[in-house]
Scaffold this motif. Structure first.
Motif, PDB file in Angstrom:
ATOM      1  N   TYR A  15       0.833  -1.195   0.000  1.00 59.15           N
ATOM      2  CA  TYR A  15       0.000   0.000   0.000  1.00 59.15           C
ATOM      3  C   TYR A  15       0.874   1.254   0.000  1.00 59.15           C
ATOM      4  O   TYR A  15       0.631   2.197  -0.766  1.00 59.15           O
ATOM      5  CB  TYR A  15      -0.939   0.006   1.214  1.00 59.15           C
ATOM      6  N   ARG A  16       1.897   1.266   0.847  1.00 57.67           N
ATOM      7  CA  ARG A  16       2.767   2.437   0.926  1.00 57.67           C
ATOM      8  C   ARG A  16       3.428   2.720  -0.431  1.00 57.67           C
ATOM      9  O   ARG A  16       3.489   3.872  -0.851  1.00 57.67           O
ATOM     10  CB  ARG A  16       3.837   2.245   2.014  1.00 57.67           C
ATOM     11  N   ARG A  17       3.892   1.686  -1.106  1.00 53.99           N
ATOM     12  CA  ARG A  17       4.502   1.885  -2.424  1.00 53.99           C
ATOM     13  C   ARG A  17       3.484   2.440  -3.415  1.00 53.99           C
ATOM     14  O   ARG A  17       3.818   3.277  -4.251  1.00 53.99           O
ATOM     15  CB  ARG A  17       5.102   0.579  -2.937  1.00 53.99           C
ATOM     16  N   SER A  18       2.228   1.992  -3.297  1.00 54.01           N
ATOM     17  CA  SER A  18       1.197   2.458  -4.233  1.00 54.01           C
ATOM     18  C   SER A  18       0.884   3.940  -4.072  1.00 54.01           C
ATOM     19  O   SER A  18       0.337   4.559  -4.983  1.00 54.01           O
ATOM     20  CB  SER A  18      -0.081   1.615  -4.093  1.00 54.01           C
ATOM     21  N   VAL A  19       1.213   4.494  -2.900  1.00 53.10           N
ATOM     22  CA  VAL A  19       0.977   5.924  -2.672  1.00 53.10           C
ATOM     23  C   VAL A  19       2.297   6.707  -2.606  1.00 53.10           C
ATOM     24  O   VAL A  19       2.329   7.831  -2.101  1.00 53.10           O
ATOM     25  CB  VAL A  19       0.112   6.173  -1.403  1.00 53.10           C
ATOM     26  N   GLY A  20       3.369   6.111  -3.107  1.00 51.84           N
ATOM     27  CA  GLY A  20       4.643   6.815  -3.229  1.00 51.84           C
ATOM     28  C   GLY A  20       5.468   6.907  -1.964  1.00 51.84           C
ATOM     29  O   GLY A  20       6.307   7.799  -1.846  1.00 51.84           O
ATOM     30  N   ARG A  21       5.279   5.999  -1.025  1.00 56.27           N
ATOM     31  CA  ARG A  21       6.056   6.009   0.215  1.00 56.27           C
ATOM     32  C   ARG A  21       7.053   4.851   0.221  1.00 56.27           C
ATOM     33  O   ARG A  21       6.855   3.835  -0.430  1.00 56.27           O
ATOM     34  CB  ARG A  21       5.139   5.884   1.446  1.00 56.27           C
ATOM     35  N   ASN A  22       8.103   4.998   1.027  1.00 56.20           N
ATOM     36  CA  ASN A  22       9.088   3.932   1.196  1.00 56.20           C
ATOM     37  C   ASN A  22       8.516   2.825   2.072  1.00 56.20           C
ATOM     38  O   ASN A  22       7.633   3.060   2.895  1.00 56.20           O
ATOM     39  CB  ASN A  22      10.364   4.478   1.841  1.00 56.20           C
ATOM     40  N   ALA A  23       9.074   1.652   1.908  1.00 54.88           N
ATOM     41  CA  ALA A  23       8.661   0.504   2.712  1.00 54.88           C
ATOM     42  C   ALA A  23       9.108   0.694   4.160  1.00 54.88           C
ATOM     43  O   ALA A  23      10.116   1.346   4.440  1.00 54.88           O
ATOM     44  CB  ALA A  23       9.265  -0.777   2.152  1.00 54.88           C
ATOM     45  N   LEU A  24       8.340   0.128   5.073  1.00 53.46           N
ATOM     46  CA  LEU A  24       8.688   0.104   6.491  1.00 53.46           C
ATOM     47  C   LEU A  24       9.515  -1.136   6.776  1.00 53.46           C
ATOM     48  O   LEU A  24       9.272  -2.204   6.194  1.00 53.46           O
ATOM     49  CB  LEU A  24       7.417   0.059   7.342  1.00 53.46           C
ATOM     50  N   ALA A  25      10.452  -1.023   7.684  1.00 57.62           N
ATOM     51  CA  ALA A  25      11.239  -2.177   8.110  1.00 57.62           C
ATOM     52  C   ALA A  25      10.548  -2.858   9.285  1.00 57.62           C
ATOM     53  O   ALA A  25       9.948  -2.194  10.132  1.00 57.62           O
ATOM     54  CB  ALA A  25      12.637  -1.726   8.536  1.00 57.62           C
ATOM     55  N   ALA A  26      10.656  -4.172   9.313  1.00 60.10           N
ATOM     56  CA  ALA A  26      10.147  -4.927  10.457  1.00 60.10           C
ATOM     57  C   ALA A  26      11.024  -4.625  11.663  1.00 60.10           C
ATOM     58  O   ALA A  26      12.222  -4.375  11.523  1.00 60.10           O
ATOM     59  CB  ALA A  26      10.167  -6.423  10.144  1.00 60.10           C
ATOM     60  N   ASP A  27      10.428  -4.636  12.833  1.00 53.19           N
ATOM     61  CA  ASP A  27      11.166  -4.349  14.050  1.00 53.19           C
ATOM     62  C   ASP A  27      10.621  -5.242  15.162  1.00 53.19           C
ATOM     63  O   ASP A  27       9.477  -5.068  15.593  1.00 53.19           O
ATOM     64  CB  ASP A  27      11.008  -2.865  14.407  1.00 53.19           C
ATOM     65  N   ALA A  28      11.433  -6.174  15.629  1.00 53.00           N
ATOM     66  CA  ALA A  28      10.991  -7.140  16.640  1.00 53.00           C
ATOM     67  C   ALA A  28      10.588  -6.460  17.950  1.00 53.00           C
ATOM     68  O   ALA A  28       9.614  -6.873  18.591  1.00 53.00           O
ATOM     69  CB  ALA A  28      12.078  -8.180  16.893  1.00 53.00           C
ATOM     70  N   ALA A  29      11.307  -5.411  18.334  1.00 52.82           N
ATOM     71  CA  ALA A  29      10.953  -4.706  19.572  1.00 52.82           C
ATOM     72  C   ALA A  29       9.598  -4.011  19.422  1.00 52.82           C
ATOM     73  O   ALA A  29       8.789  -4.018  20.358  1.00 52.82           O
ATOM     74  CB  ALA A  29      12.043  -3.699  19.947  1.00 52.82           C
ATOM     75  N   LEU A  30       9.338  -3.431  18.258  1.00 50.51           N
ATOM     76  CA  LEU A  30       8.028  -2.814  18.027  1.00 50.51           C
ATOM     77  C   LEU A  30       6.928  -3.864  17.929  1.00 50.51           C
ATOM     78  O   LEU A  30       5.798  -3.619  18.359  1.00 50.51           O
ATOM     79  CB  LEU A  30       8.050  -1.956  16.757  1.00 50.51           C
ATOM     80  N   ASP A  31       7.251  -5.035  17.359  1.00 52.08           N
ATOM     81  CA  ASP A  31       6.267  -6.125  17.348  1.00 52.08           C
ATOM     82  C   ASP A  31       5.876  -6.497  18.773  1.00 52.08           C
ATOM     83  O   ASP A  31       4.696  -6.673  19.081  1.00 52.08           O
ATOM     84  CB  ASP A  31       6.827  -7.367  16.640  1.00 52.08           C
ATOM     85  N   ALA A  32       6.870  -6.615  19.649  1.00 52.90           N
ATOM     86  CA  ALA A  32       6.596  -6.968  21.049  1.00 52.90           C
ATOM     87  C   ALA A  32       5.756  -5.884  21.717  1.00 52.90           C
ATOM     88  O   ALA A  32       4.823  -6.188  22.474  1.00 52.90           O
ATOM     89  CB  ALA A  32       7.910  -7.188  21.801  1.00 52.90           C
ATOM     90  N   LYS A  33       6.067  -4.622  21.429  1.00 56.78           N
ATOM     91  CA  LYS A  33       5.306  -3.509  22.001  1.00 56.78           C
ATOM     92  C   LYS A  33       3.866  -3.548  21.487  1.00 56.78           C
ATOM     93  O   LYS A  33       2.910  -3.408  22.262  1.00 56.78           O
ATOM     94  CB  LYS A  33       5.959  -2.181  21.626  1.00 56.78           C
ATOM     95  N   ALA A  34       3.696  -3.752  20.180  1.00 57.16           N
ATOM     96  CA  ALA A  34       2.353  -3.815  19.592  1.00 57.16           C
ATOM     97  C   ALA A  34       1.573  -5.001  20.143  1.00 57.16           C
ATOM     98  O   ALA A  34       0.373  -4.895  20.419  1.00 57.16           O
ATOM     99  CB  ALA A  34       2.446  -3.890  18.068  1.00 57.16           C
ATOM    100  N   GLN A  35       2.252  -6.133  20.339  1.00 58.49           N
ATOM    101  CA  GLN A  35       1.595  -7.319  20.888  1.00 58.49           C
ATOM    102  C   GLN A  35       1.113  -7.058  22.313  1.00 58.49           C
ATOM    103  O   GLN A  35      -0.012  -7.404  22.675  1.00 58.49           O
ATOM    104  CB  GLN A  35       2.544  -8.518  20.842  1.00 58.49           C
ATOM    105  N   ALA A  36       1.965  -6.424  23.128  1.00 55.80           N
ATOM    106  CA  ALA A  36       1.569  -6.101  24.505  1.00 55.80           C
ATOM    107  C   ALA A  36       0.396  -5.122  24.514  1.00 55.80           C
ATOM    108  O   ALA A  36      -0.526  -5.262  25.331  1.00 55.80           O
ATOM    109  CB  ALA A  36       2.770  -5.520  25.261  1.00 55.80           C
ATOM    110  N   LEU A  37       0.394  -4.159  23.604  1.00 53.45           N
ATOM    111  CA  LEU A  37      -0.712  -3.195  23.529  1.00 53.45           C
ATOM    112  C   LEU A  37      -2.009  -3.859  23.075  1.00 53.45           C
ATOM    113  O   LEU A  37      -3.088  -3.527  23.565  1.00 53.45           O
ATOM    114  CB  LEU A  37      -0.344  -2.039  22.596  1.00 53.45           C
ATOM    115  N   ALA A  38      -1.902  -4.812  22.147  1.00 51.81           N
ATOM    116  CA  ALA A  38      -3.097  -5.535  21.701  1.00 51.81           C
ATOM    117  C   ALA A  38      -3.689  -6.344  22.854  1.00 51.81           C
ATOM    118  O   ALA A  38      -4.907  -6.377  23.045  1.00 51.81           O
ATOM    119  CB  ALA A  38      -2.759  -6.443  20.515  1.00 51.81           C
ATOM    120  N   GLN A  39      -2.836  -6.982  23.645  1.00 51.86           N
ATOM    121  CA  GLN A  39      -3.314  -7.740  24.802  1.00 51.86           C
ATOM    122  C   GLN A  39      -3.927  -6.805  25.843  1.00 51.86           C
ATOM    123  O   GLN A  39      -4.991  -7.095  26.401  1.00 51.86           O
ATOM    124  CB  GLN A  39      -2.178  -8.547  25.417  1.00 51.86           C
TER     125      GLN A  39
END
Length: 154
Positions: free
Chosen positions: A57-81
């Motif tokens: 989606y980001r590429r389709s609107v002219g934006r750069n790709a986001l990098a995966a980040d394990a620490a942010l995944d853990a933060k997002a997982q804790a927030l979802a819980q």
């Protein structure tokens, strides 16, 4: 009695319809990682495929790709819980540029579709200074919505 269309006209109509049919078939061809249901205890989102569709989606609107980040995944997982257990949408964590959350969608494909079709959420998906992302999903059968999703951008 109806007359058949001339062959050149039939070929011209078929040529026009072919791209439409191909587009329809690709809609139902979502990967299993995007359509896997998050409606049982211990289910985890396929973060690689989720980030892949966000980056498409980001590429389709002219934006750069986001990098995966394990620490942010853990933060997002804790927030979802936290969202699932408290029933309150999470606040943007310190250091995050943006956060998106959703409840009640059982697949990431549905969640992403909801975000993409909301002007405010789509703007966050395409945030121009974000470089990294974390994705979390949590299911709670004792909650009003069942499935809870969080996207954190830095």
């Amino acid at each position: 009695m109806a007359r058949a269309l001339p062959a050149p006209l039939r070929l011209w109509i078929a040529a026009l319809l072919l791209p439409l049919l191909a587009a329809c078939s690709s809609v139902s061809g979502l990967s299993s990682g995007l359509t896997a249901r998050l409606d049982h205890a211990g289910a985890q989102p396929n973060r690689v495929e989720a980030l892949g569709i966000i980056n498409d989606y980001r590429r389709s609107v002219g934006r750069n790709a986001l990098a995966a980040d394990a620490a942010l995944d853990a933060k997002a997982q804790a927030l979802a819980q936290q969202y699932a257990t408290s029933g309150r949408p999470p606040a943007r964590p310190d250091g995050a540029i943006e956060i998106r959350y959703s409840a009640g969608y059982f697949t990431f494909a549905e969640t992403f579709s909801g975000w993409r079709n909301s002007n405010a959420d789509a703007a966050v998906l395409a945030h121009n200074t974000a470089t990294r992302a974390g994705i979390g999903g949590f299911y709670s059968d004792n909650s009003p919505y069942g499935a809870y999703w969080v996207l954190v951008l830095e």
